[in-house]
Structure formats: structure tokens, C-alpha cells
Design a protein around this motif. Structure first.
Motif, PDB file in Angstrom:
ATOM      1  N   HIS A  29      97.649  33.225  30.788  1.00  0.00           N
ATOM      2  CA  HIS A  29      98.402  33.653  31.979  1.00  0.00           C
ATOM      3  C   HIS A  29      97.483  34.369  32.963  1.00  0.00           C
ATOM      4  CE1 HIS A  29     101.674  35.274  34.394  1.00  0.00           C
ATOM      5  NE2 HIS A  29     101.129  36.462  34.262  1.00  0.00           N
ATOM      6  N   GLN A  30      96.598  35.215  32.432  1.00  0.00           N
ATOM      7  CA  GLN A  30      95.651  35.961  33.267  1.00  0.00           C
ATOM      8  C   GLN A  30      94.756  35.008  34.052  1.00  0.00           C
ATOM      9  OE1 GLN A  30      93.472  38.975  31.097  1.00  0.00           O
ATOM     10  NE2 GLN A  30      91.611  38.595  32.233  1.00  0.00           N
ATOM     11  N   LEU A  31      94.383  33.879  33.454  1.00  0.00           N
ATOM     12  CA  LEU A  31      93.490  32.906  34.085  1.00  0.00           C
ATOM     13  C   LEU A  31      94.257  31.848  34.877  1.00  0.00           C
ATOM     14  CD1 LEU A  31      90.976  32.378  31.126  1.00  0.00           C
ATOM     15  CD2 LEU A  31      90.660  33.806  33.149  1.00  0.00           C
ATOM     16  N   ASN A  32      95.563  32.053  35.052  1.00  0.00           N
ATOM     17  CA  ASN A  32      96.416  31.097  35.770  1.00  0.00           C
ATOM     18  C   ASN A  32      96.396  29.736  35.090  1.00  0.00           C
ATOM     19  OD1 ASN A  32      98.219  30.355  37.810  1.00  0.00           O
ATOM     20  ND2 ASN A  32      96.571  29.554  39.103  1.00  0.00           N
ATOM     21  N   CYS A  33      96.458  29.762  33.760  1.00  0.00           N
ATOM     22  CA  CYS A  33      96.386  28.534  32.966  1.00  0.00           C
ATOM     23  C   CYS A  33      97.617  28.348  32.083  1.00  0.00           C
ATOM     24  CB  CYS A  33      95.130  28.541  32.097  1.00  0.00           C
ATOM     25  SG  CYS A  33      93.601  28.212  33.001  1.00  0.00           S
ATOM     26  N   GLY A  34      98.756  28.883  32.499  1.00  0.00           N
ATOM     27  CA  GLY A  34      99.969  28.675  31.712  1.00  0.00           C
ATOM     28  C   GLY A  34     100.005  29.543  30.486  1.00  0.00           C
ATOM     29  N   TYR A  35     100.303  28.929  29.336  1.00  0.00           N
ATOM     30  CA  TYR A  35     100.407  29.667  28.069  1.00  0.00           C
ATOM     31  C   TYR A  35      99.499  29.019  27.025  1.00  0.00           C
ATOM     32  CZ  TYR A  35     103.462  25.746  26.845  1.00  0.00           C
ATOM     33  OH  TYR A  35     103.950  24.494  26.610  1.00  0.00           O
ATOM     34  N   ALA A  36      99.306  29.682  25.914  1.00  0.00           N
ATOM     35  CA  ALA A  36      98.427  29.171  24.861  1.00  0.00           C
ATOM     36  C   ALA A  36      99.150  28.111  24.036  1.00  0.00           C
ATOM     37  CB  ALA A  36      97.961  30.311  23.965  1.00  0.00           C
ATOM     38  N   LYS A  37      98.595  26.904  23.992  1.00  0.00           N
ATOM     39  CA  LYS A  37      99.167  25.851  23.171  1.00  0.00           C
ATOM     40  C   LYS A  37      98.612  25.899  21.759  1.00  0.00           C
ATOM     41  CE  LYS A  37      99.867  21.775  24.824  1.00  0.00           C
ATOM     42  NZ  LYS A  37      99.660  20.442  25.434  1.00  0.00           N
ATOM     43  N   SER A  38      97.331  26.266  21.638  1.00  0.00           N
ATOM     44  CA  SER A  38      96.712  26.287  20.306  1.00  0.00           C
ATOM     45  C   SER A  38      95.485  27.188  20.306  1.00  0.00           C
ATOM     46  CB  SER A  38      96.303  24.869  19.894  1.00  0.00           C
ATOM     47  OG  SER A  38      95.602  24.885  18.653  1.00  0.00           O
ATOM     48  N   ILE A  39      95.279  27.855  19.178  1.00  0.00           N
ATOM     49  CA  ILE A  39      94.031  28.591  18.969  1.00  0.00           C
ATOM     50  C   ILE A  39      93.270  28.016  17.777  1.00  0.00           C
ATOM     51  CG2 ILE A  39      94.846  30.726  20.024  1.00  0.00           C
ATOM     52  CD1 ILE A  39      95.395  31.816  17.227  1.00  0.00           C
ATOM     53  N   GLN A  40      93.808  26.931  17.221  1.00  0.00           N
ATOM     54  CA  GLN A  40      93.158  26.259  16.099  1.00  0.00           C
ATOM     55  C   GLN A  40      92.399  25.059  16.628  1.00  0.00           C
ATOM     56  OE1 GLN A  40      93.359  27.773  13.200  1.00  0.00           O
ATOM     57  NE2 GLN A  40      94.875  29.253  13.939  1.00  0.00           N
ATOM     58  N   THR A  41      91.150  25.260  17.006  1.00  0.00           N
ATOM     59  CA  THR A  41      90.368  24.186  17.626  1.00  0.00           C
ATOM     60  C   THR A  41      89.165  23.769  16.785  1.00  0.00           C
ATOM     61  OG1 THR A  41      88.998  25.758  18.866  1.00  0.00           O
ATOM     62  CG2 THR A  41      91.036  25.014  19.916  1.00  0.00           C
ATOM     63  N   GLY A  42      89.098  24.238  15.546  1.00  0.00           N
ATOM     64  CA  GLY A  42      87.950  23.895  14.709  1.00  0.00           C
ATOM     65  C   GLY A  42      86.658  24.439  15.285  1.00  0.00           C
ATOM     66  N   ASP A  43      85.635  23.600  15.302  1.00  0.00           N
ATOM     67  CA  ASP A  43      84.331  24.021  15.825  1.00  0.00           C
ATOM     68  C   ASP A  43      84.139  23.659  17.298  1.00  0.00           C
ATOM     69  OD1 ASP A  43      83.525  25.157  13.457  1.00  0.00           O
ATOM     70  OD2 ASP A  43      82.638  23.310  12.683  1.00  0.00           O
ATOM     71  N   HIS A  44      85.204  23.187  17.951  1.00  0.00           N
ATOM     72  CA  HIS A  44      85.085  22.892  19.380  1.00  0.00           C
ATOM     73  C   HIS A  44      84.818  24.180  20.144  1.00  0.00           C
ATOM     74  CE1 HIS A  44      86.150  18.732  19.026  1.00  0.00           C
ATOM     75  NE2 HIS A  44      87.305  19.003  18.445  1.00  0.00           N
ATOM     76  N   PHE A  45      83.994  24.125  21.135  1.00  0.00           N
ATOM     77  CA  PHE A  45      83.710  25.191  22.107  1.00  0.00           C
ATOM     78  C   PHE A  45      82.818  26.315  21.564  1.00  0.00           C
ATOM     79  CE2 PHE A  45      88.397  24.200  22.876  1.00  0.00           C
ATOM     80  CZ  PHE A  45      88.145  23.163  23.737  1.00  0.00           C
ATOM     81  N   VAL A  46      82.475  26.344  20.283  1.00  0.00           N
ATOM     82  CA  VAL A  46      81.857  27.560  19.728  1.00  0.00           C
ATOM     83  C   VAL A  46      80.350  27.621  19.904  1.00  0.00           C
ATOM     84  CG1 VAL A  46      83.684  27.848  18.028  1.00  0.00           C
ATOM     85  CG2 VAL A  46      81.614  26.577  17.394  1.00  0.00           C
ATOM     86  N   ASP A  47      79.715  26.531  20.346  1.00  0.00           N
ATOM     87  CA  ASP A  47      78.262  26.550  20.502  1.00  0.00           C
ATOM     88  C   ASP A  47      77.849  27.547  21.580  1.00  0.00           C
ATOM     89  OD1 ASP A  47      77.849  24.629  18.582  1.00  0.00           O
ATOM     90  OD2 ASP A  47      78.049  22.978  20.002  1.00  0.00           O
ATOM     91  N   GLY A  48      76.626  28.049  21.450  1.00  0.00           N
ATOM     92  CA  GLY A  48      76.108  28.973  22.452  1.00  0.00           C
ATOM     93  C   GLY A  48      75.612  30.255  21.828  1.00  0.00           C
ATOM     94  N   ASN A  49      74.976  31.083  22.658  1.00  0.00           N
ATOM     95  CA  ASN A  49      74.385  32.330  22.183  1.00  0.00           C
ATOM     96  C   ASN A  49      75.124  33.523  22.775  1.00  0.00           C
ATOM     97  OD1 ASN A  49      72.272  30.926  20.805  1.00  0.00           O
ATOM     98  ND2 ASN A  49      71.285  30.585  22.790  1.00  0.00           N
ATOM     99  N   GLY A  50      74.670  34.701  22.398  1.00  0.00           N
ATOM    100  CA  GLY A  50      75.262  35.927  22.930  1.00  0.00           C
ATOM    101  C   GLY A  50      75.887  36.764  21.834  1.00  0.00           C
ATOM    102  N   PRO A  51      76.211  38.003  22.151  1.00  0.00           N
ATOM    103  CA  PRO A  51      76.775  38.915  21.148  1.00  0.00           C
ATOM    104  C   PRO A  51      78.188  38.518  20.743  1.00  0.00           C
ATOM    105  CG  PRO A  51      76.825  39.932  23.317  1.00  0.00           C
ATOM    106  CD  PRO A  51      76.058  38.649  23.468  1.00  0.00           C
ATOM    107  N   VAL A  52      78.603  39.043  19.609  1.00  0.00           N
ATOM    108  CA  VAL A  52      79.965  38.849  19.114  1.00  0.00           C
ATOM    109  C   VAL A  52      80.660  40.202  19.118  1.00  0.00           C
ATOM    110  CG1 VAL A  52      81.402  38.066  17.201  1.00  0.00           C
ATOM    111  CG2 VAL A  52      79.214  36.927  17.651  1.00  0.00           C
TER     112      VAL A  52
END
Length: 965
Positions: free
Chosen positions: A418-441
Motif C-alpha cells: 500500500h505504501q508503494l501504491n502497489c495494492g495489497y500483498a498477494k504472496s510472500i512465499q516466492t522461494g529464491d526469486h528476487f533474493v540475489d544481491g549484496n548488502g547488509p541484512v
């Protein structure tokens, strides 16, 4: 039609492939939905075909596999139906690129023009996606159609935004046969900008071979960046920022050179030549910050827009000079890009241009910060996906980092969408999609109710959270850009008044026969479970805005509201139809109330639009465990009965709850039916969960002592390794003890005996609560020995108020969380001098008593202060804490300081006041003890004559103050 007679098709397993053949045979485009059980009413006559099995590529329905003509007589309530798209293709023509132009759809063998008023931005997003042209950039009013004789498409499209094909979007028949302008759709082609604060800034991503990757362009320069900004309808290039300003991407890299071919003044085609797949050296990834969406200004300023190439240092000035009213018109979207440019470039010309427009700040126009996004909801973004899906990142200070998947839930994800003007969350179970990359956790956990407008409005918990690897990052897939249907005014997005969006305006839905079948369609479309209630809004809550739909008639199995039989009328006769609402099963919520924090309290459920309690009959630890787990509060420590957290009110929803402890929701446990019970509110159930936290200081007072935290049902110590002064200050703020805390090294508050829960706590200036600080995970043996336990002492604060400035007035001390005064018993010049010195106000002129600057309020902390006058602070002086009633506020002490000792060179008023005061003392006031004897102090070879005199009395000095004003 068979043997000269029409008959029906009967099929209990009628599929979309079967429907596809029907639509294709009828030249009605592709199949949208395959319907059975007489969705369009029961037919009559023979049942010609039964159990048809099509592959989808057959030319006629009877070419599909079936038992034979008339082989089975089927009841007509099993008659099949189809919904076809009505068109078999779409295209964009006569545009500047292959991905922009006038929208037409293929109706049988003819291309039909789509009217500008029949589509919106969400529809454009679906069109661009279907054509593999990236994201929608804009919808423009096309050419005038009155003088052209073209076939006009007669339906309005109402896409949600997440459909894969335009044919899948809901549609509504347009009753008017006229169309003034056709629709021009502008897509981003196969290029877009990601990870910026807006869609007009970021890292350049290229779609090639079905895969998005970072564009690595060795020849990337300002002209190329300018061309890209214009292609994306983002104005001109402001800046090519250095470093990895927008991250490294998800690992896919496309090497190539971006260039554009021009047709007149328009960009006709922008290919990327020499494509290869390789690593990209540092600094060679294409990135840009563009100015603004030019179409925003074209609509307002028309022909004054010129698409020109200019230096980044001048673009901001040119925008302001070209459009005198632009600062008032700028949307936050555009301001964010300007702020981002200013922050990254550090260019003095840009800063001068910004500073020259002081009116912006006065109007609340432009206020730059180091947070991406709007000033309302900064510091959250999605990366490695699309604008509305990807890995979740938040920013601490100037550093972006991912969140742990184990600390992430659907409610928090919906708030971010909602904050990003993207509606609502359909899923948070995406497997390993999107997780590549560096930076702190980051280990922050956000506990949201789901109705917050910003992620930062949710309860934030970081302290003690476990670590996770970079591959265990939180992700989300949002429903897409702003929805076309919503429920408003309820406790969640799944209950409330029904509203639809027509051409960007939220409109009411009215009906005179609203029922549960209509509500089922609403809940299904919003992915809110099943409908629990369909209702009319009370008269006091009925709306006054525009009407979008009325007389809705759904069968109950439609996937979209627009597939139901509906009518539209802007004028609604009074009393004919009423505003409607829906409560879906997805609106059920649980909460704990009357506890001091979120993980303890009386259990309450939201059901049927009302909050209610749980009866404690058979309430035990297994039931409490389900509650704690559902709320993300760990496990249950205790199940409370007999309204331990106070009696509730209203409904008692559940009784005789009997959970095994493995259920995901409390309402999934066996119990009596909703609302059936034999209880009163004195039997309301409560829980204490393991994640319930509390903080205290022991063996001292409320604001000093050994630091302990309550966790997992037990008080334990906190270790002091790597603890900074800032963390001690945060502890005191947390305990409402001000900001005077410091770590005590004398261990005077004794040793603890329980667990040592935490170590390595690190707080920053942004933290107002200890729960938000980073630390090691919870461990009952965090300290190596008891000498590492944290002891906090409190440094009281001092102020004077009621005078002309901070150097005269009533003395007040901050102690144990509140300001209090000092009793004037034995108060003298030595005490006043210490106060003046501590406040950097020079030496005292007088020590005033009897509430000379007015009576204070609150506690009186000290009496009988006995300073020598040489102490550095009042705390070094002997004094007696006031526990009795020897003083009241009419005896509050006050010093009056030497006004010439502070601000002498830069405060004319004080300097003149000092001169005036000395002149009055010299010439007018008959001070006692004045003689003609002189003293001769020598300074730098000069001799000054001063009359010896005693200090004035309190009355004389107050008279002097009054005369000087």
C-alpha cells in the motif's frame, strides 16, 4: 445447431480449452471463462454434446473428442456457457516506437479503435505487459475522431492491473456510440529504471530473451541518458550518479550500447546493439536520474515544453525559469527526483537554485531528506523484481539492507504494498526469486494490523531477533498498481463499503437487492476468502460521492464484479438503491488488549464487523499457544482466566475453545459456534506470550540501577559489552527518564541472579525505544560473568525558567522523569554562582528567594543546598532531598546572573541592558554603603575608577529590571 435444431452442450467438466474452441469458432477472440451449471440460464431442446474434451486448437467444437451427437440426455441445469474476449489481438500503431501508439483491437477481421475514455492506467499496464513492452508510462488523448469513419470498440476496460492479457480484464458495455478521441498508450519498451525513488530514476534494466538484466554500457553518457529519459517520458537527464547508487541488480547483466534513431524530433526506435551476457565492471552499469514526467507539464503548460539536451547543473534552474508556477504544481513524485539529484550530485548550482526558491519551503513544497520515496513514508523499496514485486529492503541511515524472511508476514507486506501504491500483498512465499544481491541484512520485525499507511507506523521490534542469511531475505508479490475495487471504512481491507475506481475516481456501488452472492464475488476478487455478510450501510454512513455501479446481479461464481450483470447511472433516484457493504472471512483479526505491550492482554476477535472476547471455559496453554503463534509473539507462558486483564464489553464470540496447539488461527480450533456461549465478561480469557517484553532498573530507583529485561516469562540482566553512551541515553528515554543516562562503572547496584538475556546492544540517534536497537540474539547466558552486567546512573539536568532568557529565572532540576524545583532554605550567592557556572552564564548577580520568578509546579526535589561556590555543578554540593513538607512552591529558589558575561558581543539588547543597569546603579539608585573612596584595578595599562558599593537588595534589583524593560 444439429439436424436443423438448436440444442445445448452438457458437461460437468467444461474446461477453458473447450471454451477456447467455441470462442475461436465464433470469431469472438479468446476464452475468458468456461462456465457450467446454466450460468446464463437453462436451455431447452435436446442435449447435442456431452463430455466434450478439446485440446484448444480444434477449428470447431464438434471436432473435439465426445461420445457422439445426442448420446446422453442431460438435465439442463448442467448446460455450459462461455465468456469470450470479443477480440483476437491488439496493437499500438502510428507511434514514436514499436511500444507506443494508438490502441486498436482486432474484432473478427477488422481492427477497431479504442476510445480514450474507455481505458485507464491500469489497463495500459496490462497492454504493455501483453505486448512485452515493459511498463506503462502514460495514456494520452489521441487524435480527434469526429471526421474519421472508423470502427469503435464499444466496451470500457476495467483492469485490476495484474492480468496477463487485456482479454482477461473486466469490461462494461459503453452505451454511447460516440468517441471524441482515440487512446494513445506509451510503454517503456524493453527498458525501465529500477531501485530509484521514482520510476524516473534508477539503474537501467533491459528485457532480453525473456530475462530482465542490468544494462552494462561502456559508452553510457549524458546524451544517451537524455534519450532514455525522453523515451520513458521522464523529461531530461539530470544526473548520471557515480558508484553503485542504485544497487547491483539480481545478477543478470546485458552488455550493449544504447542508441536512438530519430524521425524528425521524435525518438523512433532505441535498440541496444552488441548484446552479450557477461559481468559488468564497476561503474559501467547504466544509471540515471531524470527530471520529471514531461506529460505532467504538457497537460498544464502545453507548447512551452521543449525537449532539449542541457547540462545537469542547469536543468533544475531551467525548469523553474520556464514555468513560474511549477513549484506549486509539482507532485511529490517529481520532487523526489529533484531531491535525489541534489543529494547525489552535491552541485552548488543546483543548491543555489533550490535555495533561491525559499517559497517552496514556506508552502510545504520541496523538502529534501536522505530517504527515498515520499516524505510521508520514506525508506522502503522492492528490488530485483518489478515496481510491485521483489526483495524487501529498508534503509537505516544512509544504508539499504534486506529484511529476514522469518520476521516477515502478510500483514506487514500488505502495508508495504500500500505504501508503494502497489495494492495489497498477494504472496510472500516466492522461494529464491528476487533474493540475489549484496548488502547488509537487517533484523527488524514489523508487527502490523494491516490498516497502517506506512511500514513505520507499525510496531517495530529488532532487539534480540535471530540472524538470517542473505538467501533468507523477505520478499513480496503485490497485487499491482492501485486496485479498481476496494472495501473502505472497515477494520481491514476485507470489510467495509464497496467502491470501484472509474477513470481514477473512487465511486459508490448502489443496489436495491444486495445479497450474499454479490458479496461472494467481491471477496473472491479481493482474495479475502468467502463472504460472511452482505449489508446496506446505515443512513448515517451513506456516501454523497459519484455513483459507479447500481443494480448488481451476480450468480456468485464470477471472478470479477464487472462480469456480473450491472448498470451504470450517474443520477440515482432517492430511495431506490442504497450504499452496500461486505464482510469477508479475511477480515477476521485477533488482538490482545489491556496489557502493557502487544504480546500480553485480554484476547479479542474481530468477527462479523465487531470486536468481541473469548470465554475462559476450558481455556488452557494449548489455546493460548495458538494465540501467541498467530500474533507472532512466540509461545504461551500463561493462559489467564477470570478477566485477568479486565472485563471486555460487547459480544463474546467463542466458548469452549479446545485447540491442539498446532492450529494456525484460533478460529480453526474446535469450539461452540460463533456467538454461542454461557458466559459473562468476568470470564474473559487472556494470555501472556514469550515475546512480551518489559524493561526496568533495579536496586536503585526508577531512573538508576542495574538494567533488566523481561523475556520468555523471566527477568534477566543485560550485558554491557560494546554498549555506548547513546545506548544508555536510549534506555533512559525508553523508561521516560529523559536523556541524562550514562553507564555506571562502580557496580553499586548489585549483581543479578537470573539469566543474562542480551549483549552487544547498539542504538542510534533515531531510536526512541530500546526494542528498536540491534543486538545479539536472545541467549540466557549472554554474559561471560556478572561483571559485564549493565548499570545505569542518571545525570540530572538543570534549567532556569521564568526570566528573560536562559540565564535568569527559577531553578529547576530534572529528576526521576520530571522537572521539580529547589527550596530556598539557606539558598545564597555561593549556590547561585554554581548554578550560573554550570549553565555557562558567568557569575551570579543575586540569589533570589520566595519565588521571585513565580511559583513552580510538580515536586520540590532539594532543600538546604550548601555550596562553597567553587563546585562545577549543583550535584557536587551537599544538599538534603526533600521528603517532608518543610517547603512549598512559594519558597522556590532563583539566581540572577551577570548579564554581561554571556552574549556580550552578539546580543545588543543584553549589552545595552548591562550598560543601562550599570548607569542606573552609578547615578540613580541610593545603594547603602556607597562612599567616595575609589579602587583602581588596572587592565592592559588602563585605569578605571569604580565606586565601592554593596550589591543591591532583591527589591532594588527587581525595580531595576522593571525600569529597564
Amino acid at each position: 445447431k444439429h439436424e436443423e435444431q438448436w440444442g445445448t452442450v452438457c458437461d460437468g467438466d467444461w474446461t477453458i480449452e473447450d471454451a477456447e474452441v467455441v470462442c475461436k469458432q465464433l470469431r469472438c477472440g479468446s476464452a475468458i471463462q468456461a462456465l457450467n451449471r446454466a450460468s446464463f440460464g437453462e436451455g431447452s431442446g435436446p442435449t447435442w454434446l456431452y463430455r466434450v474434451h478439446c485440446r484448444g486448437d480444434e477449428s470447431t467444437l464438434w471436432n473435439c473428442s465426445h461420445p457422439g451427437w445426442g448420446a446422453f440426455t442431460c438435465p439442463h441445469y448442467f448446460d455450459t456457457g462461455v465468456i469470450c474476449s470479443g477480440f483476437s489481438g491488439l496493437r499500438l500503431t502510428r507511434g514514436d516506437t514499436a511500444c507506443s501508439g494508438h490502441l486498436t483491437v482486432k474484432q473478427e477481421e477488422t481492427w477497431a479503435t479504442v476510445c480514450f475514455s474507455h481505458i485507464d492506467f491500469k489497463t495500459a499496464s496490462v497492454i504493455c505487459h501483453e505486448l512485452e513492452c515493459g511498463q506503462a508510462v502514460d495514456i494520452l488523448r489521441g487524435t480527434h475522431l469526429e471526421d474519421r469513419h472508423e470502427l469503435i470498440w464499444q466496451e470500457e476496460f476495467h483492469c485490476v492491473g495484474n492480468e496477463t492479457h487485456l482479454a482477461h480484464c473486466p469490461r462494461m458495455q459503453h452505451h454511447s456510440k460516440t468517441c471524441s478521441h482515440d487512446a494513445t498508450v506509451v510503454c517503456s519498451a524493453n527498458l525501465l529504471l529500477t531501485n530509484g525513488s521514482t520510476t524516473c530514476s534508477g539503474r537501467v534494466e533491459l528485457l532480453h530473451g525473456g530475462t530482465w538484466g542490468t544494462l552494462c554500457d561502456y559508452l553510457w553518457d549524458l546524451p544517451a541518458a537524455n534519450a532514455l529519459c525522453q523515451l520513458l517520458d521522464c523529461g531530461v537527464a539530470l544526473l548520471i550518479p557515480g558508484g553503485q547508487s542504485f544497487g547491483k541488480g539480481n545478477g543478470s547483466v546485458w552488455n550493449g550500447t544504447f542508441s536512438c534513431k530519430k524521425n524528425g524530433s521524435h525518438l523512433r526506435d532505441c535498440p541496444v546493439s552488441g548484446l552479450g551476457h557477461d559481468e559488468c565492471p564497476a561503474g559501467k552499469d547504466a544509471r540515471v536520474i531524470c527530471s520529471v514526467k514531461i506529460s505532467f507539464f504538457e497537460e498544464k503548460y502545453g507548447p512551452k515544453i521543449q525537449r532539449v539536451s542541457v547540462e545537469p547543473s542547469c536543468i533544475f534552474c531551467l525548469l523553474l525559469q520556464a514555468f513560474p508556477g511549477v513549484e506549486a504544481a509539482l507532485h511529490l513524485y517529481h520532487k523526489a527526483a529533484v531531491c535525489e539529484m541534489l543529494l547525489m550530485s552535491g552541485n552548488s548550482k543546483n543548491r543555489a537554485a533550490l535555495q533561491g526558491r525559499k517559497s517552496w519551503g514556506q508552502r510545504g513544497g520541496l523538502k529534501c531528506s536522505h530517504n527515498y520515496g515520499s516524505s510521508r513514508c520514506p525508506g522502503g523499496r522492492l528490488v530485483n523484481g518489478t515496481a510491485c514485486s521483489g526483495r524487501v529492503e529498508i534503509r537505516h541511515g544512509d544504508t539499504w539492507g534486506r529484511l529476514c524472511r522469518s520476521h516477515w508476514n502478510l500483514q506487514a507486506a500488505s502495508v508495504l504494498c500500500h505504501q508503494l501504491n502497489c495494492g495489497y500483498a498477494k504472496s510472500i512465499q516466492t522461494g529464491d526469486h528476487f533474493v540475489d544481491g549484496n548488502g547488509p541484512v537487517w533484523r527488524d520485525a514489523f508487527h502490523c494490523e494491516g490498516s497502517e499507511s506506512c511500514l513505520w507506523d507499525c510496531a517495530q521490534m529488532t532487539l534480540g531477533n535471530p540472524t538470517c542469511s542473505a538467501r533468507e531475505a523477505a520478499t513480496v508479490i503485490c497485487s499491482g498498481y492501485a486496485e479498481s475495487l476496494r472495501l473502505s471504512g472497515g477494520e481491514s481491507r476485507c470489510d467495509g463499503q464497496v467502491e470501484i475506481s472509474l477513470h481514477g475516481t473512487w465511486s459508490r456501488v448502489l443496489d436495491d437487492d444486495w445479497d450474499i452472492k454479490d458479496a461472494h464475488v467481491i471477496c473472491r476478487q479481493l482474495q479475502c476468502g468467502i463472504a460472511e455478510k452482505a449489508y446496506y450501510l446505515p443512513r448515517s454512513e451513506r456516501g454523497m460521492g459519484p455513483v459507479g455501479l447500481r443494480s448488481v446481479q451476480c450468480g456468485g461464481n464470477e471472478t470479477q464484479l464487472m462480469l456480473c450483470k450491472t448498470s451504470y447511472s450517474p443520477m440515482v433516484p432517492m430511495g431506490v438503491a442504497e450504499d452496500v457493504g461486505v464482510i469477508c472471512s479475511g477480515s477476521r483479526q485477533i488482538r490482545l488488549v489491556n496489557g502493557t505491550m502487544r504480546c500480553a492482554g485480554r484476547v479479542e476477535l474481530y468477527h462479523d464487523g465487531i470486536w468481541g472476547t473469548i470465554c475462559d471455559d476450558n481455556w488452557d496453554l494449548s489455546d493460548a499457544n495458538v494465540v501467541c503463534k498467530q500474533l507472532g509473539c512466540g509461545h504461551a507462558i500463561k493462559a489467564f482466566v477470570s478477566a485477568h486483564y479486565g472485563e471486555g464489553s460487547g459480544r463474546i464470540w467463542l466458548d469452549d475453545v479446545n485447540c491442539t496447539g498446532a492450529e494456525s488461527d484460533l478460529w480453526a480450533c474446535p469450539s461452540r459456534a460463533w456467538g454461542q456461549h454461557n458466559c459473562q465478561h468476568k470470564e474473559d480469557a487472556g494470555v501472556l506470550c514469550s515475546e512480551f517484553l518489559a524493561l526496568r532498573l533495579v536496586n536503585g530507583n526508577d531512573c538508576a540501577g542495574r538494567l533488566e529485561v523481561f523475556y520468555n516469562g523471566t527477568w534477566g540482566s543485560i550485558c554491557s559489552n560494546r554498549m555506548s553512551q547513546l545506548t544508555a541515553i536510549t534506555v533512559c528515554k525508553h523508561l521516560n527518564c529523559g536523556d541524562g543516562g550514562e553507564i555506571a562503572r562502580d557496580f553499586k547496584y548489585g549483581r543479578g541472579s537470573g539469566p543474562t538475556w542480551l549483549d552487544h546492544i547498539e542504538c542510534t540517534k533515531q531510536h526512541n525505544s530500546l526494542w528498536q536497537c540491534q543486538s545479539d540474539p536472545w541467549d540466557p547466558q549472554s554474559c561471560d560473568n556478572r561483571a559485564e552486567e549493565t548499570h545505569i546512573s542518571y545525570r540530572e539536568k538543570l534549567r532556569v525558567i521564568g526570566g528573560e532568557d536562559g540565564c535568569s529565572g527559577r531553578v529547576e532540576i530534572w529528576h526521576q522523569g520530571s522537572w521539580g524545583t529547589v527550596c530556598d532554605d539557606s539558598w545564597d550567592m555561593a549556590d547561585a554562582n554554581v548554578v550560573c557556572r554550570q549553565l555557562s552564564c558567568g557569575s551570579a548577580v543575586s540569589a533570589l528567594s520566595e519565588a521571585a520568578f513565580g511559583e513552580g509546579t510538580g515536586p520540590i526535589w532539594l532543600e538546604k543546598v550548601h555550596c562553597k561556590g567553587t563546585e562545577l555543578s549543583l550535584w557536587d554540593c551537599p544538599a538534603k532531598p526533600l521528603f517532608g513538607k518543610n517547603c512549598d512552591h512559594k519558597e522556590d529558589a532563583a539566581p540572577l546572573h551577570n548579564f554581561g558575561c554571556r552574549k556580550l558581543t552578539n546580543d545588543v539588547k543584553i549589552s545595552l541592558f548591562f550598560t543601562l543597569a550599570f548607569s542606573l546603579i552609578w547615578t540613580h539608585l541610593p545603594f547603602a554603603g556607597m562612599t567616595e573612596t575609589t579602587a583602581s584595578p588596572t587592565t592592559a595599562g588602563k585605569t578605571f575608577l569604580f565606586p565601592p558599593f554593596s550589591l543591591p537588595s532583591n527589591e532594588d534589583l527587581m525595580s531595576l529590571l522593571q525600569h529597564s524593560r
